[in-house]
Design an enzyme around this catalytic site. Structure first.
Site, PDB file in Angstrom:
ATOM      1  N   GLU A 217      43.549 -16.593  55.660  1.00  0.00           N
ATOM      2  CA  GLU A 217      44.118 -16.671  54.326  1.00  0.00           C
ATOM      3  C   GLU A 217      43.056 -16.778  53.223  1.00  0.00           C
ATOM      4  OE1 GLU A 217      46.990 -19.714  54.720  1.00  0.00           O
ATOM      5  OE2 GLU A 217      47.634 -19.575  52.652  1.00  0.00           O
ATOM      6  N   SER A 271      53.053 -22.273  47.008  1.00  0.00           N
ATOM      7  CA  SER A 271      53.986 -23.373  47.281  1.00  0.00           C
ATOM      8  C   SER A 271      53.233 -24.691  47.207  1.00  0.00           C
ATOM      9  CB  SER A 271      54.583 -23.228  48.670  1.00  0.00           C
ATOM     10  OG  SER A 271      55.124 -21.951  48.831  1.00  0.00           O
TER      11      SER A 271
END
Lengths: 449, 712
Positions: A217, A271
């Site tokens: 990521e 998030s």
């Protein structure tokens, strides 16, 4: 059955990089094949093990970290050369499956020759047409048309880069679509990053017959942001900042030339929040993170106001007054708290007024949405500022989809960083906010360093 | 992402420390005589401290005037007890929600009768807001103090003075709390004060500190946001809800994002990826408990993280957390490592206890590692269960004894009942939250009981019993001495040791024993010796001791006495007398204040005087200051060698004490059993508790005789 399919080597020259590092010579057609099999076996065996003992699979994945693609532990220079000549087959996707949103970037080649068009298989054509002729997919998928990067040259091909997003909970539908459109027949590789790359890997394989290439990521994020900044935004600057962020009238969004990007503090607000210190193209570290992010803002807004979309939450926030909800320094001290140089307008206690029943009854949903936004944003700003000080970095780039259409948060971050650092820190933003992970995944697919 | 504790028990106490609710007359104790007020009005809670004098019943002992007349020998009892109204100073701490401020001020105004103070010290943000109200209501001038200056002064004060004020909290370790003993050097540290918001202060010296930052996400956020989310109005109810919730139902965890793969990536699936993240995606209702827990996690994590960032920036390795948000709530502290728990141990602190310096015994081998308590009950669940039950069962007896000690009082029964309720509720709290009041040990249970008794004006329930027992024991003294003197040297040494132990056998808690004692004390003493375990004892280094006695005399012995009556008079004094005869000086240290039937310093003075009148050895030793009576500085049935009266410590050093004798279960077993000293030591006790005896591998009335010589 999946193994057999994926094992077909001939149509996948681009994945020559899948070979192991053993010999730096010829393409070795069975190389990728064997490698893949091995990987799959490796995964399959781990699945039969109890969760605690998934050592084999762990090793498989870890060996390739912090590299790029977990299926490509190493790539020789020669391979890269050959790759560039025999580039990856279309379609070119980069996928970032986050906790809330899936971000998909799609490169649409515009330089397709008639010959190529002729050869283009039907399913590929249909994908291209479907994605580029629509701006919305199903009820939740959206193409951010305004972000489209035009006339981009990637791996020698000219085309447009499209930015598409849809909620993570629609991931099963997406995989189903892949199956319906027979993606697997294209023998393409899906480079995916984000937690969902792991979570949905098995579904991709069993339902869509697709092998995901899982990517780290943060590698993707860093790679993506540096790349996108370098290509600009259709002739405009990618990076920008706010002048006079606190003043509604004088506030201006101005381009920022990130000519000296390093060191850089990268704050990715999805998030949750991850904070990275980036020292060079391939030298970065994750400094910290916080669970108070976009998901918290939206989640709390849903609970407090009954809203159902992020847009709705922001719209409510734009009409609310957080000072009815928050207890300010001036509510406690009657003005500034001079001893510590705390201005009266500063928030002393987020939601502090809500301790009182009367005040709870007097606030509107809009006020609550606004206060939630201010609380989360200020907290991120505060943590980012502390990290910048600890790491001795003075430019902070905020990215992530929390900032999408969220001028209130951006201006507040800009102001808070400037105010509390007495002008030492600069808050920067980037037009493509939440798509850098997906872009990074695409770059990995194309082996663009 | 922030680390969170997904699992972990022990935090589900249902008797959490409550906020103040009116009526306030229960709360504002001893308000009539309040001398000085300080008030801290925060964003949500008001904290009031007042220094007040307490009309406090004290049992004073006073010797009759003998003037050496033999006729007085028959005088019984041996001394007078007068219950006097003593005036002592106390600091009272009260906290209440700001909504009650007006009602509280009214109450204070109505009850503030004897004060001559004209000023009230006020701090906190609210001091500005409520200044007029306070001045109008109380007709006191409000002196505004800077909130931070006050906070730091207060913090330094408690960190230095209140043992176990500071503690370390570690998630999922067992126990989860480790309490710090006081360190003289507390600087520099980072103070994170969690009120409605959070203030972060770097404290460098006693009076140098700097506000370095803060956060608006604090206790007020928990309360305000929590009230909105759960429709629960009270702070404590919110905390209670949180203690029952599962935050993973509301938070998006790493495992929710990664599926099962987090393991292969070396991530903990329990990490929170996004607080309240699930409430955005899941279309369903969430329980109040789960939301409260998630909120609590979110805020605690956030504060912990900011604290770490600030500590790193300022290169500080010690961080203390304080403020009402912490207040003894384990759930709050789950994610916070170092914490300070303001004033949670007792509702009131006694000033005089703090004014007299308490210091280490100079003979401690390593003061920094000395821990008085033998068993940490927060650590040892089995022992905890046993002792809590034991104290529960003994409560009736204590209540009866308390009532009986004040036959003339009209409200004794009522006060005793209040005492029972208070102590009972503390025991119940401890069952659920062993760490609620600091380290839980037998000592803390005993001390808390004494404290509660004091609070309800039972300063010395055993005063009469002790008086009577001292009387009968004094009568027996000459006979016992004659008996001992008739023995040969070696037999006498054993008899002396047995005497020390025999005094320990009898406990006034045991009914049968007290009957025997009252009817025939001499017989009681002899029977006690019979009851003693035959040698070899459970722990038996007597031979080594005897061998030592054959060598040169000790220079000076420090003896910590235990019970009044037979123990001190027929056990300790004959032993002291023998030491004196050998040429050893003796310092006899007794409690400063009453605890159970332990002999107090005042009583020991009278007892010594009476014995001196009968015995020339003791008489001359007292006169020549070879026998010195000192107070320990403690009012506990146990003994903390790191908190002794300074005068005693000075004397021990001056006299070069080379032998320490500690007797009794409280002082030698529950505490100090493992205490390492730099000189010879003797620890003696009779195990009068069958459970403990069994645990130590012996039977009831097993004997501990532990003679230790430090390694060269």
């Amino acid at each position: 059955m999946g193994t057999g399919r994926l094992g077909v080597p001939m149509e996948r020259p681009g994945r020559a990089s899948d070979t192991s590092a053993s010999s730096a010579g010829e393409p070795a057609p069975e190389g990728p094949d064997g490698r893949r099999r091995e990987l799959l076996r490796c995964r399959a065996s781990s699945e039969s093990e109890p969760p605690g003992g998934a050592s084999a699979s762990a090793e498989c994945v870890r060996r390739s970290r912090p590299g790029s693609c977990s299926c490509a532990p190493s790539v020789s220079r020669q391979r890269v050369e050959s790759l560039r000549k025999k580039r990856q087959l279309f379609p070119w996707f980069g996928l970032d499956i986050g906790g809330t949103l899936v971000k998909l970037v799609y490169f649409e080649p515009k330089d397709i020759t008639a010959e190529e068009e002729e050869e283009e298989v039907e399913s590929l054509k249909s994908i291209r047409k479907y994605l580029t002729s629509n701006v919305a997919y199903g009820s939740t998928g959206i193409r951010d048309v305004h972000l489209e990067l035009k006339d981009l040259t990637l791996c020698g091909r000219k085309g447009n880069l499209h930015f598409i997003r849809f909620p993570t909970h629609d991931m099963p539908a997406f995989i189903q679509m892949g199956r319906d459109k027979n993606f697997s027949s294209l023998h393409t590789v899906f480079c995916a990053t984000g937690g969902g790359a792991y979570k949905f890997e098995q579904d991709f394989l069993t339902i869509g017959d697709l092998q995901l290439c899982k990517l780290d990521e943060l590698d993707c994020l860093v790679k993506g942001i540096l790349y996108i900044d370098s290509v600009g935004f259709n002739g405009r600057s990618q990076c920008y900042y706010f002048e006079n962020p606190a003043d509604a009238e004088k506030c201006q969004k101005l381009p920022f030339d990130l000519k000296n990007p390093y060191p850089l503090l990268l704050v990715n607000i999805g998030s949750g929040v991850s904070i990275l210190a980036v020292y060079s193209k391939d030298n970065y570290k994750r400094v910290t993170g916080t669970s108070l992010g976009g998901g918290t803002f939206f989640g709390l807004c849903c609970l407090l106001t009954g809203c159902t979309t992020f847009e709705e939450a922001l719209e409510m926030a734009s009409r609310g007054d957080s000072t009815k909800v928050d207890k300010l320094v001036r509510d406690i001290y009657g003005g500034d708290y001079e001893r510590f140089g705390l201005p009266g307008w500063a928030v002393a206690s987020s939601f502090g007024n809500m301790m009182s029943k009367e005040k709870r009854e007097a606030v509107s949903k809009e006020d609550l949405a606004r206060a939630t936004l201010i609380t989360i944003t200020n907290n991120i700003g505060s943590i980012a500022r502390m990290c910048a000080l600890n790491e001795n970095i003075n430019q902070v780039v905020f990215v992530g989809n929390f900032l999408r259409i969220n001028t209130i948060a951006m201006r507040l971050l800009a102001y808070a960083l400037d105010y509390w650092s007495k002008g030492q820190l600069k808050a920067l933003f980037s037009e493509h906010e939440g798509y850098f992970g997906a872009v990074g995944a695409l770059l990995e697919l194309l082996k663009i360093p | 992402m922030a680390e969170c504790g997904a699992s972990g028990s022990g935090s589900s106490g249902d008797s959490l420390d409550k906020s103040i609710t009116l009526p306030p007359d229960e709360i504002f104790r001893n308000l009539e005589n309040a001398k000085r007020f300080a008030i801290d009005i925060g964003g949500s809670l008001t904290k009031l401290a007042y220094y007040s004098t307490v009309q406090h019943k004290v049992a004073r002992v006073r010797s009759f005037d003998y003037s050496g007349k033999d006729a007085e020998q028959d005088h019984e009892p041996p001394y007078e007890i007068s219950v006097q109204e003593e005036v002592t100073a106390r600091l009272h701490f009260v906290k209440f929600e700001n909504t009650y401020i007006e009602a509280c001020l009214d109450f204070i105004k109505d009850h503030l009768v004897n004060t001559d103070t004209k000023v009230i010290q006020a701090t906190g943000g609210g001091a500005y807001k409520f200044k007029d109200l306070i001045e109008e209501k109380l007709r006191l001038r409000v002196d505004k103090e800077d909130v931070m200056t006050c906070l730091i002064k207060g913090c330094n004060f408690v960190l230095k003075n209140i043992p176990h004020e500071a503690f370390v909290y570690q998630k999922d370790s067992d126990p989860e709390f480790r309490f710090q003993t006081n360190h003289p050097n507390i600087f520099p540290y980072l103070l994170v004060n969690i009120g409605s918001g959070v203030s972060i202060v770097k404290v460098e010296t006693e009076d140098r500190f700097e506000w370095v930052g803060g956060s608006s996400i604090g206790g007020g956020t928990f309360w305000g946001l929590g009230a909105l989310l759960t429709k629960t109005k009270k702070f404590d109810e919110l905390l209670h809800l949180a203690s029952k919730g599962q935050h993973a139902n509301v938070d998006m965890l790493v495992r929710d994002v990664y599926g099962g793969a987090h393991q292969t990536l070396g991530l903990s699936g329990n990490l929170i990826a996004s607080s309240f993240g699930k409430s955005a995606t899941a279309d369903r209702d969430f329980s109040k408990e789960d939301m409260a827990k998630s909120l609590l996690h979110m805020i605690s994590n956030d504060i912990g993280q900011l604290a770490c960032l600030y500590a790193k920036l300022h290169c500080l390795d010690r961080v203390y957390f304080g403020g009402f948000f912490i207040r003894g709530h384990p759930v709050t502290m789950r994610t916070i490592t170092y914490s300070i728990n303001f004033f949670s141990k007792f509702d009131l602190l006694e000033m005089d206890r703090l004014e007299r310096p308490l210091v280490n015994l100079p003979l401690l081998l390593d003061p920094s590692s000395y821990v008085p308590d033998t068993v940490d009950l927060t650590d040892d669940a089995l022992a905890r269960k046993y002792w809590l039950t034991c104290f529960e069962e003994a409560l009736d007896g204590v209540v009866k004894r308390a009532v009986a000690s004040q036959p003339g009082s009209v409200d004794a029964a009522e006060r005793a009942e209040k005492f029972r309720q208070k102590y009972w509720s503390k025991l119940q709290t401890l069952r659920h939250q062993p760490f609620a009041y600091g380290t839980l040990t037998v000592r803390s249970l005993l001390d808390t009981r004494e404290h509660c008794l004091n609070e309800f004006n039972f300063p010395d329930p055993y005063s009469k019993v002790k008086q009577k027992e001292n009387g009968v024991a004094l009568k027996c003294f000459p006979r016992v001495i004659r008996g001992l003197d008739a023995l040969g040297w070696e037999d006498r040494q054993l008899a002396l040791v047995k005497g020390l132990l025999a005094g320990n056998v009898f406990d006034w808690g045991a009914k049968a024993v007290s009957d025997v004692l009252e009817s025939d004390p001499q017989f009681g003493f002899e029977e006690a010796k019979m009851k003693l375990q035959e040698r070899p004892w459970l722990v038996d280094s007597y031979s080594k001791w005897l061998q030592r006695l054959k060598g040169p005399p000790h220079k000076c012995a420090l003896i910590f006495a235990d019970n009044s009556g037979i123990d001190v008079i027929l056990g300790v004094f004959p032993f002291v007398r023998e030491l004196l005869s050998r040429g050893t000086e003796v310092i006899l240290a007794c409690n400063s204040g009453p605890a159970l039937n332990d002999v107090t310093y005042c009583e020991s003075l009278i007892v010594a005087e009476r014995i001196a009148a009968m015995d020339p050895v003791v008489h001359s030793a007292l006169r020549e200051e070879r026998l010195l009576l000192m107070q320990t500085g403690s009012s506990s049935p146990c003994l903390d060698l790191s908190r002794l009266d300074k005068g005693l410590a000075v004397l021990v050093r001056e006299r070069g004490a080379d032998l320490v004798v500690i007797e009794g279960m409280g002082r030698a077993v529950h505490t100090n059993y493992h205490a390492a000293l730099r000189c010879e030591s003797l620890k003696l006790a009779v195990i009068k508790n069958s459970w403990l005896a069994e645990r130590l591998g012996g039977r009831l009335f097993s004997v501990i005789f532990k003679y230790e010589v430090p390694a060269e």
